[in-house]
Structure formats: structure tokens, C-alpha cells
Design an enzyme around this catalytic site. Structure first.
Site, PDB file in Angstrom:
ATOM      1  N   GLY A   1       0.720  -1.144  -0.035  1.00 29.61           N
ATOM      2  CA  GLY A   1       0.093   0.026  -0.065  1.00 29.61           C
ATOM      3  C   GLY A   1       0.822   1.155  -0.096  1.00 29.61           C
ATOM      4  N   LEU A   2       0.164   2.408  -0.243  1.00 25.48           N
ATOM      5  CA  LEU A   2       1.088   3.445  -0.077  1.00 25.48           C
ATOM      6  C   LEU A   2       1.714   3.870   1.148  1.00 25.48           C
ATOM      7  CD1 LEU A   2      -1.730   5.799  -1.819  1.00 25.48           C
ATOM      8  CD2 LEU A   2       0.422   5.206  -2.677  1.00 25.48           C
ATOM      9  N   SER A   3       2.829   4.928   0.906  1.00 23.42           N
ATOM     10  CA  SER A   3       3.215   5.429   2.299  1.00 23.42           C
ATOM     11  C   SER A   3       2.239   6.013   3.399  1.00 23.42           C
ATOM     12  CB  SER A   3       4.361   6.282   1.938  1.00 23.42           C
ATOM     13  OG  SER A   3       5.104   6.743   3.282  1.00 23.42           O
ATOM     14  N   GLY A   4       2.153   5.526   4.373  1.00 21.21           N
ATOM     15  CA  GLY A   4       1.000   6.285   5.451  1.00 21.21           C
ATOM     16  C   GLY A   4      -0.124   5.672   5.347  1.00 21.21           C
TER      17      GLY A   4
ATOM     18  N   GLY B   1      -0.572   2.491   6.579  1.00 21.82           N
ATOM     19  CA  GLY B   1      -0.721   1.870   7.783  1.00 21.82           C
ATOM     20  C   GLY B   1      -0.094   0.373   7.787  1.00 21.82           C
ATOM     21  N   LYS B   2       0.653   0.282   6.769  1.00 20.51           N
ATOM     22  CA  LYS B   2       1.194  -1.230   6.565  1.00 20.51           C
ATOM     23  C   LYS B   2       1.948  -1.788   7.772  1.00 20.51           C
ATOM     24  CE  LYS B   2       3.488  -0.046   3.097  1.00 20.51           C
ATOM     25  NZ  LYS B   2       3.065   1.350   3.211  1.00 20.51           N
ATOM     26  N   SER B   3       2.823  -0.866   8.004  1.00 19.39           N
ATOM     27  CA  SER B   3       3.731  -1.389   9.191  1.00 19.39           C
ATOM     28  C   SER B   3       3.138  -1.420  10.638  1.00 19.39           C
ATOM     29  CB  SER B   3       4.924  -0.395   9.213  1.00 19.39           C
ATOM     30  OG  SER B   3       5.750  -0.599   8.374  1.00 19.39           O
TER      31      SER B   3
ATOM     32  N   SER C   1       6.120  -1.801  -1.988  1.00 19.05           N
ATOM     33  CA  SER C   1       6.045  -2.683  -3.267  1.00 19.05           C
ATOM     34  C   SER C   1       5.158  -2.150  -4.476  1.00 19.05           C
ATOM     35  CB  SER C   1       5.849  -3.936  -2.765  1.00 19.05           C
ATOM     36  OG  SER C   1       4.876  -4.096  -1.713  1.00 19.05           O
TER      37      SER C   1
END
Length: 229
Positions: free
Chosen positions: A63-66, A68-70, A137
Site C-alpha cells: 500500500g501507499l506510504s502512510g 498503515g502497513k507497518s 512494493s
């Protein structure tokens, strides 16, 4: 050759040597290993999985930066660990401190970054670990290549942490969107580089409206049936 005759000559020779070193490095990095043989192991994948009490798998958060993936992956990791499931979290930023610290953010470097992480995921999943990989990615082909590699050994579960660009830019936890808008960061996904959404992810998490805790619970509940022996 006597390279002490003049400073100019020494400079030329130095440049020649540097050029040779770069050429050799390029040749080494672009070549493929030869004269290698695959060695079968006495302890197979099923034995390792049985010892763990669950299957190995790769959860690929994209997903995009920000988006919430991490944050979501970190919470899922904690939930599964508390339930006795062997896990390991591979965070995109953390990986670039070591394994991939020599790579930038060009298309080619991104592809190599994803390839390396994918191979690590494959090995760890084969050992019986549930691997959580949280990386932007952005390119579909890179993610599909990891899927093809991992699925020869374990399940690959693509999890799309979906958030609109406006949502991510509004959060901007690292201040990167602001810098990208100012032209201070190049090749930034969503601004100067594209993000290709997954076409058929196993799971879509709506990060626009749901909290990290809600998304983590949704993911862990969905996953448990998938990794049972």
C-alpha cells in the site's frame, strides 16, 4: 610503468584503475552463479511445520506510504505471537538498513529490493515461520514474481492496506509527502512514481475508515484457519 613521473600521469593511471574496479564490480553483480548443485535436506518442510504446530506462510502487506502497513503488520505480529504462532516481521524501512542498504528507489532498485525480501520470506516460510512483510512494493510485476517464488513452498497472502492518497498525505507521519511535493524527494510513490493496486489480493483492509487495532484483528482472525495443519 613508472607512475611517479608526473602528477598528471598519476592522475590518469588512478582514473584507469578506478574505471577497471567499477567495470569488475558491474560484471560481478550482473553475473549469475555457475557450477552449483542443490543439496536435499533430511529434515523436510512438513517436519518443521509439524514441530511448530502450524504452517509457514508469507503475509505481504502492500500500500501507499502512510496507509498503515507497518502499524497493522506490527499489531498482527503481536497478536499471533501471543497465541504461540512463530512469526517474524520484515519492515521495508528496516530492511534498507541492512540487507538492501545498497539500493535506491529507481524501478530497477525497487525490483531488486523486492526480490531479495521475497527470497528471505520464502526461506523463512519454509522453516515454518509466518512472515509478515510490510513494504510499499508499488509494482504489480514485482509482487507477482514474489508470489510465484513463494508459492513453490508456502502460501503467499497479499494484503492490500487500502488508503486514498489524500488520506495518506493528510497523515504524512514521516513528513515525506511534504518533501516530495516540494521536489526534495524523487521517485516517491503516489507523487512522482506510480502505485499499481493489487488486482486480486487475498485480503483488502480499509485503512480509510478503520483503526489499526480493527484491521489487525480482522487480519489475524482471517489468517488463523489458513495456517492450521
Amino acid at each position: 610503468m613508472d607512475v611517479r613521473r608526473t602528477d598528471d600521469l598519476s592522475f590518469v593511471v588512478s582514473l584507469q584503475l578506478i574505471g577497471y574496479a567499477i567495470q569488475q564490480t558491474t560484471t560481478m553483480t550482473s553475473s549469475q552463479a555457475t557450477n552449483i548443485t542443490w543439496h536435499d535436506q533430511k529434515v523436510d518442510k512438513e517436519s518443521r511445520w509439524k514441530l511448530n504446530g502450524h504452517r509457514g506462510a508469507v503475509l505481504w502487506f502492500t500500500g501507499l506510504s502512510g496507509a498503515g502497513k507497518s502499524s497493522v503488520a506490527n499489531q498482527v505480529d503481536a497478536i499471533l505471537n501471543a497465541k504461540g504462532i512463530r512469526t517474524y516481521l520484515l519492515d521495508g524501512d528496516n530492511i534498507r538498513h541492512g540487507l538492501c542498504k545498497d539500493l535506491g528507489f529507481t524501478i530497477e532498485d525497487r525490483a531488486e529490493n523486492i526480490r531479495r525480501v521475497g527470497e528471505v520470506c520464502k526461506l523463512m516460510a519454509d522453516s515454518g515461520t509466518v512472515v509478515l512483510a510490510a513494504l510499499i512494493s508499488p509494482y504489480r510485476a514485482d509482487r507477482d514474481n514474489v508470489r510465484k517464488s513463494v508459492e513453490t513452498s508456502a502460501s503467499f497472502i497479499e494484503i492490500y492496506v487500502k488508503a486514498n492518497l489524500s488520506t495518506c498525505e493528510g497523515r504524512d507521519p514521516k513528513g515525506l509527502y511534504k518533501l516530495a511535493r516540494e521536489g526534495k524527494i524523487q521517485n516517491f510513490t503516489g507523487i512522482s512514481d506510480p502505485y499499481e493496486e493489487p488486482e486480486k489480493p487475498e485480503l483488502v483492509l480499509d485503512s480509510n475508515t478503520m483503526t489499526v487495532a480493527e484491521l489487525a484483528n480482522q487480519t489475524s482472525s482471517w489468517l488463523e484457519e489458513k495456517i492450521k495443519l
